[in-house]
Every structure is written in structure tokens, then in C-alpha cells.
Design a protein around this motif. Sequence first.
Motif, PDB file in Angstrom:
ATOM      1  N   GLY A 135      73.172  -8.083 102.513  1.00 44.40           N
ATOM      2  CA  GLY A 135      73.464  -6.674 102.265  1.00 44.40           C
ATOM      3  C   GLY A 135      72.746  -5.771 103.241  1.00 44.40           C
ATOM      4  O   GLY A 135      73.310  -4.769 103.716  1.00 44.40           O
ATOM      5  N   VAL A 136      71.502  -6.100 103.563  1.00 44.11           N
ATOM      6  CA  VAL A 136      70.752  -5.345 104.563  1.00 44.11           C
ATOM      7  C   VAL A 136      71.460  -5.407 105.909  1.00 44.11           C
ATOM      8  O   VAL A 136      71.570  -4.410 106.637  1.00 44.11           O
ATOM      9  CB  VAL A 136      69.313  -5.890 104.682  1.00 44.11           C
ATOM     10  CG1 VAL A 136      68.560  -5.210 105.819  1.00 44.11           C
ATOM     11  CG2 VAL A 136      68.560  -5.701 103.361  1.00 44.11           C
ATOM     12  N   MET A 137      71.975  -6.578 106.252  1.00 41.66           N
ATOM     13  CA  MET A 137      72.698  -6.746 107.510  1.00 41.66           C
ATOM     14  C   MET A 137      73.984  -5.934 107.531  1.00 41.66           C
ATOM     15  O   MET A 137      74.368  -5.377 108.562  1.00 41.66           O
ATOM     16  CB  MET A 137      72.976  -8.229 107.741  1.00 41.66           C
ATOM     17  CG  MET A 137      71.716  -9.054 107.941  1.00 41.66           C
ATOM     18  SD  MET A 137      71.954 -10.826 107.679  1.00 41.66           S
ATOM     19  CE  MET A 137      73.123 -11.239 108.958  1.00 41.66           C
ATOM     20  N   GLY A 138      74.669  -5.866 106.377  1.00 47.93           N
ATOM     21  CA  GLY A 138      75.881  -5.049 106.307  1.00 47.93           C
ATOM     22  C   GLY A 138      75.585  -3.580 106.541  1.00 47.93           C
ATOM     23  O   GLY A 138      76.317  -2.886 107.262  1.00 47.93           O
ATOM     24  N   GLY A 139      74.499  -3.076 105.941  1.00 51.70           N
ATOM     25  CA  GLY A 139      74.103  -1.694 106.171  1.00 51.70           C
ATOM     26  C   GLY A 139      73.685  -1.447 107.608  1.00 51.70           C
ATOM     27  O   GLY A 139      74.001  -0.404 108.198  1.00 51.70           O
ATOM     28  N   TYR A 140      72.991  -2.413 108.191  1.00 47.38           N
ATOM     29  CA  TYR A 140      72.557  -2.304 109.587  1.00 47.38           C
ATOM     30  C   TYR A 140      73.767  -2.203 110.517  1.00 47.38           C
ATOM     31  O   TYR A 140      73.771  -1.413 111.471  1.00 47.38           O
ATOM     32  CB  TYR A 140      71.723  -3.534 109.932  1.00 47.38           C
ATOM     33  CG  TYR A 140      70.976  -3.487 111.241  1.00 47.38           C
ATOM     34  CD1 TYR A 140      69.621  -3.184 111.288  1.00 47.38           C
ATOM     35  CD2 TYR A 140      71.614  -3.777 112.448  1.00 47.38           C
ATOM     36  CE1 TYR A 140      68.918  -3.178 112.480  1.00 47.38           C
ATOM     37  CE2 TYR A 140      70.923  -3.767 113.646  1.00 47.38           C
ATOM     38  CZ  TYR A 140      69.578  -3.455 113.659  1.00 47.38           C
ATOM     39  OH  TYR A 140      68.892  -3.444 114.854  1.00 47.38           O
ATOM     40  N   LEU A 141      74.789  -3.002 110.234  1.00 45.04           N
ATOM     41  CA  LEU A 141      75.998  -2.960 111.068  1.00 45.04           C
ATOM     42  C   LEU A 141      76.615  -1.568 111.064  1.00 45.04           C
ATOM     43  O   LEU A 141      77.058  -1.082 112.111  1.00 45.04           O
ATOM     44  CB  LEU A 141      77.004  -3.986 110.560  1.00 45.04           C
ATOM     45  CG  LEU A 141      78.371  -3.978 111.257  1.00 45.04           C
ATOM     46  CD1 LEU A 141      78.232  -4.338 112.731  1.00 45.04           C
ATOM     47  CD2 LEU A 141      79.337  -4.937 110.561  1.00 45.04           C
ATOM     48  N   LEU A 142      76.650  -0.923 109.901  1.00 40.78           N
ATOM     49  CA  LEU A 142      77.249   0.405 109.823  1.00 40.78           C
ATOM     50  C   LEU A 142      76.397   1.446 110.538  1.00 40.78           C
ATOM     51  O   LEU A 142      76.922   2.313 111.248  1.00 40.78           O
ATOM     52  CB  LEU A 142      77.433   0.809 108.361  1.00 40.78           C
ATOM     53  CG  LEU A 142      78.068   2.187 108.120  1.00 40.78           C
ATOM     54  CD1 LEU A 142      79.475   2.248 108.712  1.00 40.78           C
ATOM     55  CD2 LEU A 142      78.107   2.513 106.632  1.00 40.78           C
ATOM     56  N   MET A 143      75.083   1.370 110.383  1.00 44.97           N
ATOM     57  CA  MET A 143      74.204   2.396 110.933  1.00 44.97           C
ATOM     58  C   MET A 143      73.934   2.202 112.431  1.00 44.97           C
ATOM     59  O   MET A 143      73.864   3.174 113.177  1.00 44.97           O
ATOM     60  CB  MET A 143      72.879   2.409 110.171  1.00 44.97           C
ATOM     61  CG  MET A 143      73.005   2.748 108.692  1.00 44.97           C
ATOM     62  SD  MET A 143      73.714   4.386 108.381  1.00 44.97           S
ATOM     63  CE  MET A 143      72.425   5.446 109.049  1.00 44.97           C
ATOM     64  N   PHE A 144      73.788   0.960 112.854  1.00 45.38           N
ATOM     65  CA  PHE A 144      73.375   0.697 114.245  1.00 45.38           C
ATOM     66  C   PHE A 144      74.246  -0.382 114.888  1.00 45.38           C
ATOM     67  O   PHE A 144      73.754  -1.437 115.286  1.00 45.38           O
ATOM     68  CB  PHE A 144      71.905   0.250 114.283  1.00 45.38           C
ATOM     69  CG  PHE A 144      70.994   1.028 113.397  1.00 45.38           C
ATOM     70  CD1 PHE A 144      70.745   2.375 113.640  1.00 45.38           C
ATOM     71  CD2 PHE A 144      70.378   0.435 112.316  1.00 45.38           C
ATOM     72  CE1 PHE A 144      69.888   3.093 112.817  1.00 45.38           C
ATOM     73  CE2 PHE A 144      69.526   1.137 111.493  1.00 45.38           C
ATOM     74  CZ  PHE A 144      69.283   2.473 111.736  1.00 45.38           C
ATOM     75  N   PRO A 145      75.542  -0.150 115.026  1.00 42.12           N
ATOM     76  CA  PRO A 145      76.419  -1.219 115.512  1.00 42.12           C
ATOM     77  C   PRO A 145      76.136  -1.673 116.932  1.00 42.12           C
ATOM     78  O   PRO A 145      76.457  -2.812 117.289  1.00 42.12           O
ATOM     79  CB  PRO A 145      77.816  -0.596 115.406  1.00 42.12           C
ATOM     80  CG  PRO A 145      77.584   0.883 115.450  1.00 42.12           C
ATOM     81  CD  PRO A 145      76.281   1.100 114.747  1.00 42.12           C
TER      82      PRO A 145
END
Length: 256
Positions: A135-145
Amino acid sequence: MFPLRDHNPSGRTPYVVYLLMAANILGFLWYSTSFPTDRSLALFYASFATVPREITMGEGTLTLLTSMFIHGGFMHLAGNMLFLWIFGDNMEDEMGHLPFLAFYLICGVGATLAHVWSAPLSMVPLVGASGAIAGVMGGYLLMFPKARVDILIILIIFFRIIPIPAFIMLGLWLAMQFFGGLNADPNLGGVAYWAHAGGFFVGLALTVPLWIIRGGPRFWSRTQGHPPHPETSYSASRIPRVPRRNTPPRSGPWGK
């Protein structure tokens, strides 16, 4: 392909990431050394790991939380803590300490429920923090692709560290979960692919409000998909080749 670090510095000390890492590591040191027999250790896992059939029957709901802090071995723990270290500090920086903690726990519960959905009658216990970290990785993808992530490429005797954009690394990782989930029987144990994929999408969805508050597409235009802080530079980008030796293999336990 193995991630080693990112180039995205954090603007504040990630106390929650440190706390979660300490809880997982100290917990592992305790339960891996405190049970004198395999049977007693198995009873511990049976009490605190998530068993999909029990959840389906409305039992063991507390294990949706406790299973996040139990791991099946040292390498299982080490891999999860590395991913949490790489991606967690930036999400905590953007969300704040307590909101990030809530986000992490919700992602973990959502990931576990995704696994239960994939194998509702399974009696195989589920353990590990990887669903929450996904889930942290999913949020990271959205914020800092486009944040750069250094990955270690291993091809037999060739070793090389190269930086790639986060969306490539995380996209490949997510694709591997889907392919793994389609080709594995979740009732037989092993890697909980659907927990990983489920946690990833829960984290992505929960991060959408934050992304909108930051400006949505304007946030990407402002940062070009990169970190909001100056990037960290690393001087070492290459690992020397390791020569092959004609030494007999040593026997050892199976790794997960």
C-alpha cells in the motif's frame, strides 16, 4: 531486479517508519528464539497469523492486525523492512506521522482481506507486512512516479546498480504480482500475490485525496513527478563483477 534505495530525501524524521521497523524486528527476535519446539512455534503462528477460513467464518478478526507484525523467516523480514525503508519515509513526510500510521494499518488489513477473498476456505496461515508495504508503494507511485530508484540487476555473475523511474520499478513489481497470482494456488501457501496487489490498490486509492489536495495534475506539473526536495546523489553506481570459483556447493536450508 532488487531495489536498494531511492533518491527521494525526506523533509522530516520518519518516526513511524522507525517504530514499525523496530516492532517487526524486535518481535521477530522474540518469537524466533522464545519457543523451544516447532510445535509451540506453530501454535504461536496459529494464534496470531490470519487464517482465511476463520475470517470467512467471522472469527479471528484481531489477526488482521497481528499478522502484519509476524514473518516467516529472516529473509522475509529483511526484504519487507528494506521496502518499507525505501518508500515509507516519503509517504510519512507527505501524510504526517499519525495519518501515515493509520494509512499503513488500513492498507495491511485491506491486503489481508484481498487474500481472504482469493482463498476464502484456506487453512494456510498468512503472515508478513508486505501487504501494508505494498500500500505504501501504491501511494508512492501516485505521488512520485518519476522519483529515481536504484535497483540491483543480477544476471548470473553480472552485477550492476542502475537508477530507474519509480513508475517502471513499481509497475513491473505490480505486474509480477498479477502474473504470480494467476499462476499460483493460494490454498497451497507460498507468496500471497493477491494480498500484495490488493494492498497496492488500497494504498493507491487512499492516497488520491492527498494527491488532489496537493493539486492533482498540477502537483505533477510543479514537481515533474519528482520529489519535492532536491534529489540525493550517490557516487557509487557500479558493483564489480564477481569471479566464479570452482568450489563445491554447501548444503543448507530452503529459503522462502
